[in-house]
Design a protein around this motif. Structure first.
Motif, short mmCIF file in Angstrom:
data_model
loop_
_atom_site.label_atom_id
_atom_site.label_comp_id
_atom_site.label_asym_id
_atom_site.label_seq_id
_atom_site.Cartn_x
_atom_site.Cartn_y
_atom_site.Cartn_z
N THR A 46 0.83 -1.21 0.00
CA THR A 46 0.00 0.00 0.00
C THR A 46 0.86 1.26 0.00
O THR A 46 0.61 2.20 -0.76
N ILE A 47 1.89 1.29 0.84
CA ILE A 47 2.76 2.46 0.91
C ILE A 47 3.52 2.66 -0.40
O ILE A 47 3.66 3.79 -0.89
N ILE A 48 3.99 1.56 -0.98
CA ILE A 48 4.69 1.65 -2.28
C ILE A 48 3.75 2.20 -3.35
O ILE A 48 4.15 3.04 -4.17
N LEU A 49 2.49 1.76 -3.35
CA LEU A 49 1.51 2.25 -4.32
C LEU A 49 1.31 3.76 -4.17
O LEU A 49 1.30 4.49 -5.17
N ILE A 50 1.15 4.24 -2.94
CA ILE A 50 0.91 5.66 -2.71
C ILE A 50 2.12 6.50 -3.11
O ILE A 50 1.99 7.53 -3.79
N VAL A 51 3.32 6.05 -2.74
CA VAL A 51 4.55 6.77 -3.11
C VAL A 51 4.72 6.78 -4.63
O VAL A 51 5.12 7.79 -5.22
N ALA A 52 4.40 5.66 -5.29
CA ALA A 52 4.52 5.57 -6.75
C ALA A 52 3.56 6.56 -7.43
O ALA A 52 3.92 7.20 -8.43
N LEU A 53 2.35 6.67 -6.90
CA LEU A 53 1.38 7.62 -7.48
C LEU A 53 1.86 9.05 -7.34
O LEU A 53 1.74 9.86 -8.27
N LEU A 54 2.44 9.38 -6.19
CA LEU A 54 2.97 10.73 -5.98
C LEU A 54 4.15 11.01 -6.89
O LEU A 54 4.27 12.10 -7.47
N ALA A 55 5.04 10.02 -7.04
CA ALA A 55 6.21 10.17 -7.92
C ALA A 55 5.77 10.33 -9.37
O ALA A 55 6.30 11.17 -10.11
#
Length: 396
Positions: A11-20
């Motif tokens: 979940t955290i990787i998904l959120i960081v990826a969307l922001l990036a």
């Protein structure tokens, strides 16, 4: 339900990826997003949040899914209200239109970091002190009361808070923007640009928003994973939403009443829950109080119902339509007259055409609603000056 570290990590990787992705593919090159671009990406982020909620419902159960959607809808509504403040701050600092996206993305990232800290702090307090629900409920009831207060005559739009005054006093700050740079060089001296001050102002308001939003969602669920994900996904796409509903924010004239009702409802729910879990010795001798508790399903129904009534009432209000059109005309006239607004001639022409559209709507409205607008004479003078300057530009 206990969420595994693997699910947390994904979940955290998904959120960081969307922001990036948002930064590298949309923000790096300064531009004003079109209505189509804002609509497509705003819809995409809402879709991702809904798909995530469906997955929570399927794998976590209906109770967990209901808590996620109740939290997401509440936080999204509060986020829309936050856009009003972001709009005021950027107007106060006269942030060039094409550079506003970077400010908004910074605000979203800072809000996510600040709220994550508050989430884990709140969870620790809840686990250690059940009476914290009384405090959370009181915060929400006070916030609801403040939302119902009439706006004062003071300049609430000035983003000149304590942090900004300190920054201006102790650091060299340039008067002009240098693109979207945070630092610039003037007369051989390295200085802060107003862009950095804007981000400080946005970051400061994000912390204040967290003090309201985190107790609100803890009133709906104490599952830290749900609190975190509902908060995170409510912030995702806020940048695109800003450009999508910019100009329509003023139309939601009853939004503050709707949010006040929702926060008061959740505040009461928290107090009832605190009474049910009571351990304070001066209340019922430290014993639990048998009171009615509001279920997640009932909360979700009330939240959706209040928001629906608020939005429909705002959109149908004749006074709201007139106030919105006049406010938009003022805003477009100010943007056109402000040479620091944008360096793009096409954007300035777009703003002038929007001004003409608002004027056409205002002329068709009932005079009694038009004349009720605040500072109507000043707004008319600004619109006339915009017409004069545009005619002068065309005659060159």
């Amino acid at each position: 339900m206990t969420v595994s570290p693997l699910v947390w990590g994904i979940t955290i990787i998904l959120i960081v990826a969307l922001l990036a992705f948002d930064y590298f593919f949309h923000i790096r090159k300064a531009h004003v997003p079109s209505l189509k671009e804002a609509a497509v990406w705003s819809s995409l982020y809402v879709g991702i949040a809904i798909v995530f909620g469906v997955l929570v419902w399927v794998f976590g159960g209906s109770a967990m899914g209901s808590e996620y959607f109740a939290g997401y809808i509440t936080e999204k509504a509060l986020s829309v209200d936050n856009l009003f403040v972001f709009l005021i701050i950027m107007a106060s600092f006269k942030v060039p239109r094409e550079d506003q996206q970077k400010v908004l993305l910074f605000g979203i990232v800072f809000a996510l970091i600040a709220r994550t800290g508050f989430i884990f702090l709140g969870a620790a307090l809840i686990n250690s002190f059940s009476w914290i629900f009384y405090l959370f409920g009181l915060i929400l009831l006070i916030t609801a009361g403040n939302l119902l207060k009439p706006e004062g005559d003071d300049e609430g739009g000035e983003a000149d808070n304590f942090i900004i005054r300190l920054a201006k006093r102790f650091f060299h700050t340039s008067q002009n923007y240098d693109g979207d740079k945070l630092f610039t060089v003037e007369n051989g001296k390295r200085m802060l640009t107003p862009m950095l001050l804007v981000m400080v102002a946005i970051g400061g308001t994000d912390i204040l928003f967290a003090l309201d939003s985190i107790p609100a969602i803890f009133g709906l669920t104490q599952n830290v994973f749900i609190v975190f994900t509902a908060t995170a996904f409510s912030l995702m796409g806020l940048r695109q939403l800003y450009f999508l509903i910019d100009g329509l924010l003023d139309r939601l004239i009853y939004l503050s009443y709707g949010l006040a009702a929702i926060l008061a409802f959740i505040g009461v729910k928290l107090v009832l829950h605190a009474l049910h879990e009571n351990t304070l010795p001066f209340i019922n001798g430290g014993e639990h109080v048998p009171v009615f508790e509001i279920s997640t399903g009932q909360s979700l129904t009330v939240i959706i119902g209040v928001l629906a009534v608020t939005i429909v009432a705002s959109l149908l209000s004749k006074a709201g339509k007139a106030q919105t059109a006049i406010n938009n005309a003022r805003r477009h006239a100010e943007s056109y007259l402000d040479l620091s607004y944008t360096a793009d001639p096409a954007e300035r022409e777009r703003v002038y055409n929007l001004l003409l559209e608002e004027e056409a709507q205002i002329v068709q409205m009932d005079k009694k609603y038009r004349d009720k607008a605040k500072d109507v004479d000043k707004i008319r003078a600004q619109v006339d000056e915009a017409h004069r300057q545009h005619a002068e530009f065309l005659s060159r």
